[in-house]
Scaffold this motif. Sequence first.
Motif: not given
Lengths: 462, 350
Positions: A346-347, A349-351, A353
């Motif tokens: 999750x994290x 992917x956030x970075x 994105x």
Amino acid sequence: MQSSWESRSGTEVSEFLSFNHPHVMSAKLTAEGFEKSVERLVESPLDELVILHLRCLNCVNQQKYLEAYSEQSALVQAFTKLFQTQKEDNWALFIMYVISLDLRMFAIKADKELAKKGADKPGQTLEKAAECLMGLFRVCAADNRSSDEDTKRWGMLYLVNQLFKIYFRINKLHLCKALIRAIDASQFKDHFSLSQQVTYRYYVGRKAIFESDFKSAEKFLTYAFERCHRECRNNKRLILIYLIPVKMLLGHLPTPHLLRKYDLLQFSEVVQAVREGNLRRLNNALLQHDAFFIRCGVYLILEKLKVTTYRNLFKKVTLLMKTHQIPIEAYLEALKFMGVEDIDLDETQCIIANLIFENKIKGYISNSHNKLVISKQNPFPPLAAIMKVCRGKEISVSSFNLFTLGCVDRPNPAASQASGNFAGEAVARQTSTCFSLKNNEVDRKELINRIKNEFLTKLATI
Amino acid sequence: MAAATFVQGSCKTMCPPDEYEIRKEHNLVRPFETSFLSAVKCYSRSAAGQSAARHKNIRDLTTLENTVKYLFEQVLDRRKTSLAQLYDFVFDRLRAVRQDLVVQGYLEGFSGLRTVTVAKILEYCVRFYIYFQFRLSHLPASAFSSHLNQNHLDECLSQLLHLYSKIEVKNHDLLHQTSHIEIEALDLLLSKNSAGLHRALQLPSKTKSNTIVRNSIEISISLWLGNFVRANHIARGLPLSLQLAYRAHFSLLRPRVLEVYERGYRSPQGTKFPLEKLRRYLLFDTARQTAEFCVDCGLSLDDTGSSVIFKTGTALKFSTTSQSNNLYDQDFEETLENVRVSHFLYGQSI
């Protein structure tokens, strides 16, 4: 003294009223009853100034800075009244310069004295000094009827710089705004002395950093650095403390030579870490000198360099994988390898994105296949080029206008489709690739093992 | 600052007798105020040219403290009507309490132990504003003005920080009797720009090394770098009052979060992104709220209605939608239902 005054020799009089001049060492000046002697020898209005100056000298000799400040403050106020009455004349500007400087110096010392006694408000004397100087500033700014040669407006930038120094020290940066506006509106903007311009841009640059306006900060600080006299090494170093982090954020790393030359080796670890994409090294570097960075106010920009470091790290990962669709696990493993604790997909992917959002990666994340699909052409554009396009404002609610789309320059969708820049399209047409878009569990496990065994060791050696 | 301009209050009842008489006459007594003993002084804009007997209408510090306790324990805890109505009444009466503090000069100078009491009262107020900011956020603007509540929260916080700095200079040890750590962290989490972070980084190392403050700094930096996932994750470990504050602040970032994910996931052919996943990132309570928010921002859903489509060429538009400030969360609701309001407000749920 009297004769200098009569001949309107600003520089000479200013020397007599300045604390930088050797006359302050003379004991004769503050002997008993000096006031009467002054009144005898010197005419009004000069006598008042001289008396106040000598009284101040007296206090300084006894190390009573709070009292010295009051005398100096009275001096400045008396001068302000006097200055205002001198129509179409600005020879007294030199006097204004020295007494303003001394005022600020005594205010600083007075505040230190108050602090020892357990004062109510830190910096209260400095605040008073600022008000005093604003009085002088108004006199200068209002002098718009005189000719360019004789106008007092020439004194504006000097005072603004003094005020900046005070506002930065007492942490009231918002008060700088009005001054900046006044200078920007002035026709003499580019004609003030170079040293004043350098000082001005240094502070305006620092203010821009505080507001996260990095593009402007770079502009101001570069001017200041380039035009600062080469012998003022200390000043050049001060400017660099702010210019270096800003330039790093905009994609330009300083050379080791520069850091050595100006004794700024605190930055060298940071620079190396960012260049390598080594998060662990960056975190350690920040920790090692955190007191220095925080004190100077650059800690936050350096934290922001993490984004650049992620980008550099991910670029390496991508190159090692030699494909245009990289499983997110690859980046996750790299981050874990770099010592990032408690991180998950999750994290990661956030970075990623965020990097795409900031135009640092050209591509998109495929949610269903959990892969980053990158453009075949230049998926990691050079940072310096991106920064020219993007206004680079970070997340702050106040600057985030709910009615705009934010800072990103959106690529023209028609254009990129036409040029086939996105690998995703091309791949959809292909059927055989090393990593097919099908979600294959066995392939995935094998892949992760491959990542762990092969490239993490390679990553360490790059 | 001339002390002569400050009044020394002498009123020892929650409501000055004069006021009660006037209000009774004009039928302005609220349902909560069944008799003189349960009447509480209401807020009124300070009238100029007050008479010398003004001090009779201003409550002294002990009375003010008791008033606040009464409002929390006898009004809020008893819960005899809707939360919104309770909020309305207590909000106004607390405003009057703060006004009495101001006119007596308690927010200016340092008065030893009494300043600690004043700080405590303000801390209760801060928690009050946060509590209701959270619990009433889902109501329409006509029922609850989140804007007004936020303003008072901001004002209270800055008054508190000012008091702390005075206490720190005059008598450092007294600081430990306040909840300054919690409030510093709160102030940081609610800060709308990086100025809060700059301030927090320069706190004394003893304060900074406290877990709550350290985590709040890490959360703020994570948000600053765009790492919402990490920020949300760390926030889950915060004490209750700080979690509520974090969520209140986060709701302002929702448009940005959506923008980042839209940009990061959109593809020319259109990517389907599960609403359930997006819900977690945006801190919404249900997928339906998430869907509503996305649609309001100009996105479309897929046929099943369980995913939102991110496609190149879509233009996002942001306006204050019905959902953007909605903080409602089922889990938090249940927790808050089980915590006595006064306990929370006194800071006992840390």
